[in-house]
Write a protein that holds these residues in place. Structure first.
Motif, short mmCIF file in Angstrom:
data_model
loop_
_atom_site.label_atom_id
_atom_site.label_comp_id
_atom_site.label_asym_id
_atom_site.label_seq_id
_atom_site.Cartn_x
_atom_site.Cartn_y
_atom_site.Cartn_z
N ASP A 24 0.82 -1.21 0.00
CA ASP A 24 0.00 0.00 0.00
C ASP A 24 0.85 1.26 0.00
O ASP A 24 0.50 2.26 -0.63
N LEU A 25 1.99 1.22 0.67
CA LEU A 25 2.88 2.38 0.70
C LEU A 25 3.41 2.67 -0.70
O LEU A 25 3.45 3.82 -1.16
N ARG A 26 3.80 1.61 -1.40
CA ARG A 26 4.31 1.77 -2.77
C ARG A 26 3.18 2.25 -3.69
O ARG A 26 3.39 3.08 -4.57
N ARG A 27 1.99 1.73 -3.47
CA ARG A 27 0.84 2.13 -4.28
C ARG A 27 0.59 3.63 -4.18
O ARG A 27 0.40 4.32 -5.19
N HIS A 28 0.63 4.15 -2.97
CA HIS A 28 0.41 5.59 -2.78
C HIS A 28 1.59 6.40 -3.32
O HIS A 28 1.40 7.51 -3.84
N GLY A 29 2.80 5.86 -3.22
CA GLY A 29 3.97 6.55 -3.77
C GLY A 29 3.89 6.67 -5.28
O GLY A 29 4.20 7.72 -5.86
N LEU A 30 3.47 5.60 -5.93
CA LEU A 30 3.31 5.64 -7.39
C LEU A 30 2.22 6.62 -7.79
O LEU A 30 2.38 7.38 -8.76
N ALA A 31 1.13 6.63 -7.05
CA ALA A 31 0.03 7.56 -7.36
C ALA A 31 0.50 9.01 -7.22
O ALA A 31 0.15 9.86 -8.04
N LEU A 48 9.73 8.93 -13.88
CA LEU A 48 8.98 9.42 -12.72
C LEU A 48 8.85 8.36 -11.64
O LEU A 48 8.94 8.65 -10.44
N ILE A 49 8.60 7.12 -12.05
CA ILE A 49 8.32 6.08 -11.07
C ILE A 49 9.53 5.23 -10.70
O ILE A 49 9.48 4.48 -9.73
N ALA A 50 10.62 5.37 -11.44
CA ALA A 50 11.82 4.57 -11.18
C ALA A 50 12.34 4.70 -9.74
O ALA A 50 12.74 3.69 -9.14
N PRO A 51 12.34 5.90 -9.13
CA PRO A 51 12.85 6.00 -7.75
C PRO A 51 12.03 5.20 -6.74
O PRO A 51 12.54 4.84 -5.67
N ILE A 52 10.79 4.91 -7.07
CA ILE A 52 9.93 4.16 -6.15
C ILE A 52 10.11 2.65 -6.34
O ILE A 52 9.75 1.87 -5.48
N LEU A 53 10.69 2.29 -7.46
CA LEU A 53 10.85 0.87 -7.81
C LEU A 53 12.32 0.58 -8.11
O LEU A 53 12.69 0.29 -9.26
N PRO A 54 13.19 0.65 -7.11
CA PRO A 54 14.63 0.55 -7.35
C PRO A 54 15.09 -0.78 -7.92
O PRO A 54 16.20 -0.87 -8.46
N ARG A 55 14.27 -1.81 -7.83
CA ARG A 55 14.68 -3.11 -8.37
C ARG A 55 14.45 -3.22 -9.87
O ARG A 55 14.85 -4.21 -10.49
N ARG A 56 13.81 -2.23 -10.43
CA ARG A 56 13.54 -2.23 -11.87
C ARG A 56 14.30 -1.09 -12.55
O ARG A 56 14.36 0.02 -12.02
N THR A 57 14.84 -1.34 -13.71
CA THR A 57 15.53 -0.30 -14.45
C THR A 57 14.51 0.56 -15.20
O THR A 57 13.36 0.15 -15.42
N VAL A 58 14.96 1.73 -15.61
CA VAL A 58 14.08 2.62 -16.39
C VAL A 58 13.68 1.93 -17.69
O VAL A 58 12.52 2.03 -18.12
N ASP A 59 14.61 1.23 -18.32
CA ASP A 59 14.29 0.52 -19.57
C ASP A 59 13.21 -0.53 -19.35
O ASP A 59 12.30 -0.69 -20.17
N GLU A 60 13.32 -1.28 -18.25
CA GLU A 60 12.32 -2.30 -17.94
C GLU A 60 10.94 -1.66 -17.72
O GLU A 60 9.92 -2.18 -18.19
N LEU A 61 10.94 -0.55 -16.98
CA LEU A 61 9.67 0.12 -16.71
C LEU A 61 9.05 0.69 -17.98
O LEU A 61 7.84 0.59 -18.20
#
Length: 235
Positions: A40-47, A76-89
């Motif tokens: 839920d924390l990640r969900r709100h961060g992405l929003a 925009l969302i890459a800092p919230i999802l550090p396990r994924r690269t920008v290219d992957e996102l």
């Protein structure tokens, strides 16, 4: 030939050919749920990063996603999802966007056929990726009705730069002043003005008439009103 020698119409895609809210609010809610993976924390961060209101299920009017590229959204969302690269996102966003539920602003097949019957050359320039744009146009049965389709990754740049608009004019052999750029955002209209084109704002996106008016030659409820405006412009 129509309206002061207008010979060609260049459309934005999202919020113009397709109603923005009906198409992309659903996409965004689904993407946020997928990427949050129950956190839920990640969900709100992405929003927050996307400026998407979870309660109403709608983008906020100042969301950078509205006129942004897929790459910009990934950044925009890459800092919230550090396990994924920008290219992957970016690849994930494109894959999800290709299957977004499309809602046509008007019945597009007869509408576009009507414009073509009047002798107008038609094109699409979107800040979406070209492959996604073509997938959407194909799904709506209208890809073959355009003489030019470009995305932010087609090699001409992205709006608000006028370069992709000028690429349309060059590719189709029309002087910029004989082209009308039709879009729902300031990015579209600023690019159109900079390219020396006519500009028509439509209200099927997130921006209101007051926001678009300074850069628009006309504000229309939707693209269905464009032929009437063209007929009224003195030749």
């Amino acid at each position: 030939m129509m309206g002061r020698g207008i010979e060609a119409v260049l459309f934005d895609k999202d919020g113009t050919l397709f109603d923005f809210a009906a198409t992309w609010n659903t996409f965004a809610a689904r993407l946020i749920d997928q990427l949050s993976e129950g956190d839920d924390l990640r969900r709100h961060g992405l929003a927050r990063a996307l400026k998407f209101d979870l309660e109403s299920g709608r983008f906020l009017p100042d969301s950078p996603v509205i006129a942004g590229t897929n790459r910009e959204v990934a950044l925009l969302i890459a800092p919230i999802l550090p396990r994924r690269t920008v290219d992957e996102l970016e690849a994930l966003i494109m894959a999800e966007a290709e299957v977004a539920p499309l809602s046509e602003a008007v019945a597009l097949v007869p509408y576009l056929a009507g414009l073509a019957a009047r002798g107008l050359t038609l094109g699409v320039m979107t800040n979406d990726s070209e492959s996604v744009a073509r997938a959407h146009l194909r799904a709506a049965g209208i890809e073959g009705m355009f003489d030019f389709v470009a995305g932010a990754d087609s090699g001409h740049g992205a709006k608000p730069s006028p370069l992709p608009l000028l690429a349309f004019a060059t590719a189709t052999g029309h002087a910029p002043e004989r082209v009308v750029m039709v879009g729902d955002s300031l990015h579209d209209l600023v690019a159109g003005r900079a390219a020396g084109m006519w500009t028509a704002g439509v209200l099927t996106g997130m921006a209101g008439a007051d926001a678009l008016a300074p850069m628009a030659d006309v504000i229309l409820p939707d693209i269905g009103h464009l032929p009437g405006w063209l007929a009224e412009v003195v030749t």
